[in-house]
Design an enzyme around this catalytic site. Structure first.
Site, mmCIF file in Angstrom:
data_model
loop_
_atom_site.group_PDB
_atom_site.id
_atom_site.type_symbol
_atom_site.label_atom_id
_atom_site.label_comp_id
_atom_site.label_asym_id
_atom_site.label_seq_id
_atom_site.Cartn_x
_atom_site.Cartn_y
_atom_site.Cartn_z
ATOM 1 N N ARG A 133 -6.687 -47.025 -41.516
ATOM 2 C CA ARG A 133 -6.579 -47.491 -42.825
ATOM 3 C C ARG A 133 -7.336 -47.629 -43.897
ATOM 4 O O ARG A 133 -7.071 -47.461 -44.868
ATOM 5 C CB ARG A 133 -6.066 -49.094 -42.323
ATOM 6 C CG ARG A 133 -4.725 -49.145 -41.409
ATOM 7 C CD ARG A 133 -4.717 -50.674 -41.538
ATOM 8 N NE ARG A 133 -3.761 -51.358 -40.520
ATOM 9 C CZ ARG A 133 -2.157 -51.282 -40.372
ATOM 10 N NH1 ARG A 133 -1.786 -50.771 -41.628
ATOM 11 N NH2 ARG A 133 -1.535 -51.681 -39.443
ATOM 12 N N ASP A 172 10.382 -45.027 -44.688
ATOM 13 C CA ASP A 172 10.538 -43.760 -43.750
ATOM 14 C C ASP A 172 12.001 -43.718 -43.664
ATOM 15 O O ASP A 172 12.586 -42.968 -44.369
ATOM 16 C CB ASP A 172 9.682 -43.871 -42.498
ATOM 17 C CG ASP A 172 9.593 -42.968 -41.404
ATOM 18 O OD1 ASP A 172 9.868 -41.676 -42.011
ATOM 19 O OD2 ASP A 172 9.439 -43.482 -40.323
ATOM 20 N N LYS A 190 9.292 -41.005 -48.102
ATOM 21 C CA LYS A 190 9.658 -40.035 -47.349
ATOM 22 C C LYS A 190 11.138 -39.686 -47.474
ATOM 23 O O LYS A 190 11.940 -40.220 -46.728
ATOM 24 C CB LYS A 190 9.566 -40.235 -45.958
ATOM 25 C CG LYS A 190 7.961 -40.032 -45.438
ATOM 26 C CD LYS A 190 7.993 -39.981 -43.834
ATOM 27 C CE LYS A 190 6.280 -39.901 -43.436
ATOM 28 N NZ LYS A 190 6.443 -40.529 -42.021
ATOM 29 N N GLY A 194 0.401 -52.385 -44.188
ATOM 30 C CA GLY A 194 0.237 -51.403 -44.693
ATOM 31 C C GLY A 194 -0.160 -51.300 -46.254
ATOM 32 O O GLY A 194 -0.828 -50.443 -46.749
ATOM 33 N N GLU A 228 5.923 -51.787 -50.977
ATOM 34 C CA GLU A 228 5.663 -51.217 -49.521
ATOM 35 C C GLU A 228 5.011 -50.053 -49.414
ATOM 36 O O GLU A 228 4.759 -49.428 -50.546
ATOM 37 C CB GLU A 228 7.198 -50.788 -48.983
ATOM 38 C CG GLU A 228 7.588 -51.592 -47.949
ATOM 39 C CD GLU A 228 6.987 -51.612 -46.667
ATOM 40 O OE1 GLU A 228 5.949 -51.493 -46.547
ATOM 41 O OE2 GLU A 228 8.005 -51.301 -45.695
ATOM 42 N N ASP A 229 4.213 -49.903 -48.488
ATOM 43 C CA ASP A 229 3.466 -48.743 -48.416
ATOM 44 C C ASP A 229 4.051 -47.325 -48.420
ATOM 45 O O ASP A 229 3.661 -46.372 -49.046
ATOM 46 C CB ASP A 229 2.262 -48.703 -47.092
ATOM 47 C CG ASP A 229 2.958 -49.086 -45.901
ATOM 48 O OD1 ASP A 229 4.165 -49.486 -46.019
ATOM 49 O OD2 ASP A 229 2.286 -48.863 -44.930
ATOM 50 N N ASP A 244 -1.606 -46.672 -41.117
ATOM 51 C CA ASP A 244 -2.389 -46.377 -40.038
ATOM 52 C C ASP A 244 -1.633 -45.486 -38.856
ATOM 53 O O ASP A 244 -0.466 -45.313 -38.749
ATOM 54 C CB ASP A 244 -2.409 -48.047 -39.165
ATOM 55 C CG ASP A 244 -0.979 -48.441 -38.574
ATOM 56 O OD1 ASP A 244 -0.211 -48.416 -39.640
ATOM 57 O OD2 ASP A 244 -0.997 -48.432 -37.320
ATOM 58 N N PHE A 300 3.730 -37.464 -40.778
ATOM 59 C CA PHE A 300 2.909 -38.386 -40.561
ATOM 60 C C PHE A 300 1.731 -38.514 -41.561
ATOM 61 O O PHE A 300 0.853 -37.567 -41.177
ATOM 62 C CB PHE A 300 2.640 -38.599 -39.070
ATOM 63 C CG PHE A 300 2.290 -39.925 -38.862
ATOM 64 C CD1 PHE A 300 3.286 -40.993 -38.710
ATOM 65 C CD2 PHE A 300 0.895 -40.227 -38.516
ATOM 66 C CE1 PHE A 300 2.756 -42.231 -38.418
ATOM 67 C CE2 PHE A 300 0.585 -41.522 -38.237
ATOM 68 C CZ PHE A 300 1.507 -42.657 -38.201
HETATM 69 P P1 IMP Z 1 11.082 -47.481 -41.882
HETATM 70 O O1 IMP Z 1 11.527 -49.022 -41.743
HETATM 71 O O2 IMP Z 1 11.447 -46.525 -41.131
HETATM 72 O O3 IMP Z 1 11.369 -47.356 -43.456
HETATM 73 O O4 IMP Z 1 9.415 -47.522 -41.701
HETATM 74 C C1 IMP Z 1 8.667 -48.045 -42.423
HETATM 75 C C2 IMP Z 1 7.529 -48.508 -41.780
HETATM 76 O O5 IMP Z 1 7.123 -47.255 -40.663
HETATM 77 C C3 IMP Z 1 6.248 -48.464 -42.983
HETATM 78 O O6 IMP Z 1 5.862 -49.858 -43.427
HETATM 79 C C4 IMP Z 1 5.080 -48.137 -41.959
HETATM 80 O O7 IMP Z 1 4.332 -49.185 -41.193
HETATM 81 C C5 IMP Z 1 5.693 -47.113 -40.992
HETATM 82 N N1 IMP Z 1 5.446 -45.490 -41.264
HETATM 83 C C6 IMP Z 1 6.440 -44.884 -41.385
HETATM 84 N N2 IMP Z 1 5.891 -43.550 -41.723
HETATM 85 C C7 IMP Z 1 4.650 -43.643 -41.567
HETATM 86 C C8 IMP Z 1 3.631 -42.785 -41.426
HETATM 87 O O8 IMP Z 1 3.780 -41.462 -41.838
HETATM 88 N N3 IMP Z 1 2.153 -43.068 -41.563
HETATM 89 C C9 IMP Z 1 2.094 -44.358 -41.085
HETATM 90 N N4 IMP Z 1 2.851 -45.511 -41.069
HETATM 91 C C10 IMP Z 1 4.242 -44.974 -41.272
HETATM 92 MG MG MG Z 2 4.328 -51.071 -43.129
#
Ligand code: IMP
Ligand code: MG
Length: 177
Positions: A168, A106, A134, A48, A102-103, A162, A155
């Site tokens: 993307r 979450d 987020k 991402g 990081e993109d 993606d 989302f």
């Molecule tokens: P975390 O481990 O829950 O913080 O997840 C992070 C990863 O989840 C990111 O690097 C993304 O790949 C994916 N992700 C979380 N939210 C979104 C979203 O709204 N759109 C796309 N990918 C997301």
């Molecule tokens: Mg990612």
């Protein structure tokens, strides 16, 4: 800007190309000041973050390295939780100043599990820079040092992010309608 369709879902414009680019420029200016003389290494987490990394790194004017890694999770046989391994990390991080790119953060789960491993290679510092934060979704104690945008728990796709592998390849970011 108009809506886009990615696979079966419709998304509406959320952050324009210009809005994104101007925040990235501000972040680059800040990092150029903060890390002058430190030769930091940017650790970009694939997939991402590739566009965010490219646009940011073009504007890093101090001496710096960039390394792209992939995080893969698997179930550990002895531990109960998920174990995260990094693929592509071929640099000695001991004594280095690391900036993780990081993109989106979450729940924070991925980084929460990866950070201790990174720390075990004894870098001098670790900071986290994200394009999107987020904040409401954060469920693990991960400290984000630089966030271009705090966004609600919706989302989003585009600009590297993606939906099931697609969406993307846009310059703007869109949110689920
Ligand atoms: P975390 O481990 O829950 O913080 O997840 C992070 C990863 O989840 C990111 O690097 C993304 O790949 C994916 N992700 C979380 N939210 C979104 C979203 O709204 N759109 C796309 N990918 C997301
Ligand atoms: Mg990612």
């Amino acid at each position: 800007m108009s809506n886009i369709k990615v696979l079966d879902k419709e998304f509406e414009p959320y952050l324009s190309e210009q809005t994104i680019q101007s925040k990235i420029s501000e972040l680059a200016i800040e990092l150029n000041k903060e890390y002058a003389g430190k030769r930091p290494i940017f650790l970009s987490i694939l997939n991402g973050s590739f566009l965010f990394t490219a646009d940011l790194f073009k504007q890093i004017t101090i001496e710096a390295e960039v390394c792209f890694i992939k995080l893969a999770s698997y179930k550990g046989t002895t531990s109960s939780g998920n174990v995260i391994t990094s693929i592509g990390l071929d640099v000695n991080l001991s004594g280095r100043d690391i900036i993780i790119l990081e993109d989106i953060i979450d729940t924070g789960k991925t980084l929460h599990h990866f950070l201790p491993q990174l720390a075990s290679s004894q870098p001098s510092s670790i900071k986290i820079a994200v394009l999107l934060n987020k904040t409401e979704a954060l469920a693990y104690p991960v400290k984000v040092d630089y966030a271009c945008f705090d966004i609600p728990n919706k989302f989003v796709v585009g600009y590297g992010l993606d939906y099931d592998g697609y969406g993307r390849n846009t310059k703007a970011i869109y949110q689920l309608k």
